[in-house]
Design an enzyme around this catalytic site. Structure first.
Site, mmCIF file in Angstrom:
data_model
loop_
_atom_site.group_PDB
_atom_site.id
_atom_site.type_symbol
_atom_site.label_atom_id
_atom_site.label_comp_id
_atom_site.label_asym_id
_atom_site.label_seq_id
_atom_site.Cartn_x
_atom_site.Cartn_y
_atom_site.Cartn_z
ATOM 1 N N LYS A 192 0.796 -1.235 0.000
ATOM 2 C CA LYS A 192 0.000 0.000 0.000
ATOM 3 C C LYS A 192 0.827 1.284 0.000
ATOM 4 C CE LYS A 192 -4.421 -1.660 1.394
ATOM 5 N NZ LYS A 192 -4.199 -3.075 1.832
ATOM 6 N N GLU B 228 -9.544 6.658 3.981
ATOM 7 C CA GLU B 228 -10.357 5.648 4.649
ATOM 8 C C GLU B 228 -9.445 4.470 4.958
ATOM 9 O OE1 GLU B 228 -9.895 5.714 1.444
ATOM 10 O OE2 GLU B 228 -9.398 3.612 1.070
ATOM 11 N N SER C 218 1.696 -9.830 -1.025
ATOM 12 C CA SER C 218 1.305 -8.425 -0.857
ATOM 13 C C SER C 218 1.646 -7.828 0.495
ATOM 14 C CB SER C 218 -0.192 -8.274 -1.135
ATOM 15 O OG SER C 218 -0.951 -9.126 -0.304
HETATM 16 C C1 LIG Z 1 -5.134 -4.076 1.681
HETATM 17 C C2 LIG Z 1 -4.424 -5.322 1.391
HETATM 18 C C3 LIG Z 1 -4.857 -6.208 0.371
HETATM 19 C C4 LIG Z 1 -6.112 -5.988 -0.430
HETATM 20 O O1 LIG Z 1 -6.137 -4.827 -1.183
HETATM 21 P P1 LIG Z 1 -5.982 -4.829 -2.764
HETATM 22 O O2 LIG Z 1 -6.320 -3.436 -3.144
HETATM 23 O O3 LIG Z 1 -6.918 -5.833 -3.337
HETATM 24 O O4 LIG Z 1 -4.565 -5.172 -3.049
HETATM 25 C C5 LIG Z 1 -4.107 -7.335 0.114
HETATM 26 N N1 LIG Z 1 -2.996 -7.628 0.815
HETATM 27 C C6 LIG Z 1 -2.557 -6.824 1.819
HETATM 28 C C7 LIG Z 1 -1.341 -7.217 2.579
HETATM 29 C C8 LIG Z 1 -3.253 -5.659 2.146
HETATM 30 O O5 LIG Z 1 -2.824 -4.880 3.142
#
Ligand SMILES: *Cc1c(COP(=O)(O)O)cnc(C)c1O
Length: 405
Positions: free
Chosen positions: A90, A112, A380
């Protein structure tokens, strides 16, 4: 493909600008400024410096040797977004948007947040630039993610509890939009996923495409060829589109997005799999697939991972799915939990519960593929934020299974 969205913000029939009249001009100004920034070498250099020295890019492409051996099929590589500052992808987007805010002379930042990961990334970026920061968060989420609330406060942000409705992410977005309508002259809204009105789905995608750009280069350097399959979890869809986008023209590369299957996707079961039984509708600025009943009432969603727990999916994913360019599957809470443990134990990497959904699909599909084939999973985020939740849940299950005598 690479030229979407069109001038009105549409990805085929999806996307657009479904906002109150007062936001049309600010959104058009934002889109115009973004186009100028994109072509400005200074903006691109500033962003590259921040991503490098502050956030820790490039992230490694890591060969998961023991996981590969254990599953006995395709070679599995992980793109390590979990190693970024603040622990997830993010920050890529938060840094891009705060640089835009600087260009536009807006010193007040709002956002948000659901699980708090985007709130933490935004509060981090705001602290780095000396900006006032207000984060809207559902009261229920604040209780579930107390650690992230504390992190945001240490970073100097004001966290505003939202008590309306289910008091989770959807209500927090409503409140942030209300603030923006009122304070649009001084305030920049940093939206956290590839969602909402144009130009956000495009901007957020562009700020995350660094994931796919790096991975593509790293894979060619390492293997001399592209992966056969990309896998990413899909909440709003930002980490997935960031990985997928630079590979869209590589026809041999398959792509799979993994949604939250929650308790299961059968009738009456709670989940957040918008492509399983979802329908076309409009939510919070964009036209896309969402979970709603026949009267258009948005349904309550559920996932073990707060970051995947939202009723709508980013509009570009709806188009990729129509085109058959990407496929969308789901993993349940239980599958994600066992993938969480498997990756922790076999690779020494504790993933976020969101990410564990992508791992769960790799676990399912890798054994069906040949050893010379390659899977690339977007890791992610890291699981520190989820440790307490998983520990509590498993203590509880254990005490049910083995009652104390
Ligand atoms: C917020 C988040 C997601 C989901 O958000 P996307 O916009 O679909 O990427 C996925 N993995 C992690 C670690 C997150 O913090």
């Amino acid at each position: 493909m690479q030229t979407l969205p069109d001038a009105h913000g549409y990805f085929g029939p999806y996307g657009g600008m479904f906002v109150p009249e007062t936001l049309m001009t600010p959104l058009r100004d934002l889109a115009d400024e973004y186009e100028r920034a994109k072509r400005d070498p200074q903006f691109q250099a500033d962003l590259a410096n921040l991503l490098g020295d502050f956030a820790g890019r490039p992230t490694p492409l890591y060969f998961a040797e023991r996981l590969t051996a254990k599953l006995g099929g395709a070679k599995i590589y992980l793109k390590r977004e979990d190693l970024l500052h603040t622990g997830a992808h993010k920050i890529n987007n938060a840094l891009g948007q705060i640089l835009l805010a600087q260009r536009m002379g807006k010193k007040r930042i709002i956002a948000e947040t659901g699980a708090g990961q985007h709130g933490v990334a935004t509060a981090t970026a705001a602290a780095r630039f000396g900006c006032e920061c207000v984060v809207y968060m559902g009261k229920v989420d604040m209780e579930r993610q107390a650690l992230n609330v504390a992190r945001m406060r240490f970073l100097g942000a004001t966290v505003v509890p939202v008590t309306a409705g289910a008091a989770t992410l959807k209500e927090a977005i409503n409140e942030a939009m209300r603030d923006w309508v009122t304070n649009v002259r001084t305030t920049f809204y940093i939206l956290g996923s590839a969602l909402g009105s144009h130009p956000y789905p495009m901007m957020v995608r562009d700020f995350h495409r660094v994931i796919g750009d790096e991975a593509r280069r790293q894979m060619l350097a390492r293997e001399g060829r592209l992966p056969h399959l990309l896998i990413a979890c899909v909440g709003g869809g930002s980490n997935a589109i960031g990985l997928f986008y630079p590979f869209l023209d590589d026809e041999a590369v398959r792509m799979v997005g993994v949604e939250a299957g929650g308790e299961g996707v059968g009738v009456g079961q709670k989940h957040a799999a918008r492509f399983q039984g979802g329908r076309l509708g409009v939510l919070q600025g964009t036209k896309t697939f969402l979970l709603a009943d026949e009267d258009g009432q948005i349904q309550l969603t559920h996932s073990i991972s707060a970051g995947l727990d939202y009723a709508a999916v980013g509009p570009e994913h709806s188009l990729l799915r129509d085109q058959g360019r990407a496929d969308y599957v789901h993993a349940t809470d239980d599958e994600a939990l066992s993938a969480f443990h498997l990756l922790s134990e076999t690779e020494g990497i504790i993933p976020a519960l969101e990410t564990a959904h992508a791992i769960a699909y790799a676990v399912r599909v890798a054994p069906t593929m040949r050893p010379e084939e390659i899977i690339l999973v977007n890791l992610s985020g890291r699981g520190d934020k989820d440790v307490q939740q998983v520990a509590d849940r498993e203590d509880m299950l254990e005490s049910v299974a083995t009652p104390k005598i």
